[in-house]
Design an enzyme around this catalytic site. Structure first.
Site, PDB file in Angstrom:
ATOM      1  N   ARG A  64       0.838  -1.217   0.000  1.00 40.57           N
ATOM      2  CA  ARG A  64       0.000   0.000   0.000  1.00 40.57           C
ATOM      3  C   ARG A  64       0.866   1.258   0.000  1.00 40.57           C
ATOM      4  NH1 ARG A  64      -1.867   1.890   4.532  1.00 40.57           N
ATOM      5  NH2 ARG A  64      -2.358  -0.115   5.467  1.00 40.57           N
ATOM      6  N   TYR A 117     -15.120  15.961 -15.339  1.00 37.38           N
ATOM      7  CA  TYR A 117     -15.553  14.565 -15.406  1.00 37.38           C
ATOM      8  C   TYR A 117     -16.678  14.350 -14.375  1.00 37.38           C
ATOM      9  CZ  TYR A 117     -15.201   9.475 -15.233  1.00 37.38           C
ATOM     10  OH  TYR A 117     -15.477   8.133 -15.268  1.00 37.38           O
ATOM     11  N   ASP A 189      -6.311  17.685 -14.556  1.00 38.33           N
ATOM     12  CA  ASP A 189      -6.656  16.333 -14.988  1.00 38.33           C
ATOM     13  C   ASP A 189      -6.242  16.246 -16.460  1.00 38.33           C
ATOM     14  OD1 ASP A 189      -7.882  14.027 -15.969  1.00 38.33           O
ATOM     15  OD2 ASP A 189      -9.602  14.204 -14.617  1.00 38.33           O
ATOM     16  N   LYS A 214      -7.555   5.268 -19.501  1.00 37.69           N
ATOM     17  CA  LYS A 214      -7.784   5.797 -20.847  1.00 37.69           C
ATOM     18  C   LYS A 214      -6.519   5.658 -21.692  1.00 37.69           C
ATOM     19  CE  LYS A 214     -11.539   6.641 -18.660  1.00 37.69           C
ATOM     20  NZ  LYS A 214     -11.888   7.884 -18.028  1.00 37.69           N
TER      21      LYS A 214
END
Ligand SMILES: *Cc1c(COP(=O)(O)O)cnc(C)c1O
Length: 398
Positions: A64, A117, A189, A214
């Site tokens: 993590r 978004y 972004d 993407k």
């Protein structure tokens, strides 16, 4: 480990995409990176464990908080973006939420692009507002709107450019300097461009983030995200938030994205070549009302796009004269283009924002953000352009 020790700055982007952060395994010579599918890492001694936790010694502790396979991907993207280091996240939304958690406190204010978004907007409007965070969604394509929205408690400017699905361009340099003047951090972004076409940190932004689902992964088979801050200070703040918030990557997921990222330059270049031709074709078609694509001279911000981006990308928005009904017919009659949300894959994907990606917005705020009912968005893929054009030709004829 996280710091980007890039020595490849002087090489061309197609070379750097393949080689940044990558080298054969010193033990086995394996050219492809190993997948370190482990949750934890053994210490040689209690003293070593203590030193790693205290940050006095480099090395892995627990996946993590970092993992060698994930690091390879982080170094690659951070070098391409020109940041201090990268942080792989479980999804693009984990990257968005980690940023918001790291930089916002109760009583703070965020300014963001109005057609952000959909889920990013929901998180701000629905969730962060519950913790007393104020927000203003504005048309950031005019820096005056950003200036006007700034308050004494504004801590973040969150930009998405080109905006989805309006293709409006926000001037990153101009808006980052407005934010800086007001003591706010600018996050961009950069999902729609990837570092191949736009590098916001070079234009003054503080943090860049991606949905690697993407373009960066590009094969429509992984969900993943990445955060790259410019400064060490922001890196430490974000890394600490991510470690505790838990939206971290899995080693196998990182390996898949790394594999996809090797062809990022090839894919983006090909998709873009196709998109330039498809946009011109659509603009000339009698059934099409208008086309928004930063590579067309008809785009209101064509010059800004040319200045800020290394190419117009692969996303095209257009509106049909026949409105919502014509849109529905087209979407159902395309044979090569797949009817699906998402973008940036090797295949052409087509979708209807008002009923899909932006359905969470009210009709009123959609209208305000320029998302009309008849608007169609297409992410052009790497297929033969003649087949894509023929698909539109027959789809529009219906
Ligand atoms: C898809 C997307 C996201 C969210 O990414 P996920 O990987 O789906 O969580 C964020 N921003 C933009 C611009 C996107 O297209």
């Amino acid at each position: 480990m996280s710091k980007n020790h890039s020595s490849k700055r002087n090489l061309g982007l197609p070379t750097r995409v393949i080689h940044e952060g990558q080298h054969p395994c010193p033990m086995t010579g394996a050219v492809s990176p190993a997948i370190f599918q482990t949750s934890t890492f053994a210490f040689e001694s209690a003293a070593q464990g203590a030193a790693r936790f205290a940050g006095e010694e480099d090395g892995y502790i627990y996946t993590r908080m970092g993992n060698p396979t994930i690091s390879k991907l982080e170094q690659n993207i951070a070098a391409l973006e020109g940041g201090f280091g990268g942080m792989g996240t479980s999804s693009g939304m984990a990257a968005v939420c980690t940023n918001l958690f790291a930089f916002l406190n109760a009583g703070d204010h965020i300014v963001a692009t109005e057609s952000l978004y959909g889920p990013s907007r929901v998180v701000v409007e629905r969730d962060f507002s519950r913790f007393g965070v104020e927000y203003s969604f504005v048309d950031t394509s005019d820096p005056k709107n950003v200036e006007a929205a700034m308050r004494s408690n504004t801590k973040l400017l969150f930009i998405e450019t080109p905006a989805n699905p309006t293709s409006k361009i926000t001037d990153i340099e101009e808006c980052s300097s407005v934010a800086k003047k007001h003591g706010a951090v600018t996050i961009v972004d950069n999902t729609f461009c990837s570092p191949i076409l736009q590098r916001p940190l070079e234009l003054g932004a503080d943090v860049v983030m991606h949905s690697m689902t993407k373009f960066i992964n590009g094969h429509t088979d992984v969900v993943a995200g990445m955060i790259v801050p410019k400064s060490e200070e922001h890196f430490k703040k974000l890394r600490s938030t991510l470690n505790f918030l838990g939206g971290t990557m899995d080693p196998h997921q990182a390996w898949l994205v790394l594999r996809g990222a090797k062809t990022l330059h090839l894919r983006v270049t090909r998709c873009q070549e196709n998109a330039i031709k498809a946009a011109s074709f659509l603009e000339e078609h009698p059934a099409v009302d208008w086309v928004r694509y930063p590579g067309l001279e008809s785009h209101p911000q064509y010059e800004l796009a040319k200045k800020q981006m290394d190419g117009p990308g692969a996303l095209i928005s257009f509106s049909l004269k026949g409105g919502i009904e014509a849109g529905r017919k087209l979407l159902e009659n395309m044979h090569i283009a797949t009817l699906a949300v998402s973008l940036g894959g090797i295949e052409t994907l087509i979708q209807h924002p008002a009923s899909m990606t932006h359905a969470t917005m009210t009709k009123e705020s959609r209208q305000k953000a320029g998302i009309t009912d008849g608007l169609v968005r297409v992410s052009i893929g790497c297929e033969d352009i003649n087949d894509i054009l023929e698909d539109f030709r027959q789809g529009l004829a219906v």
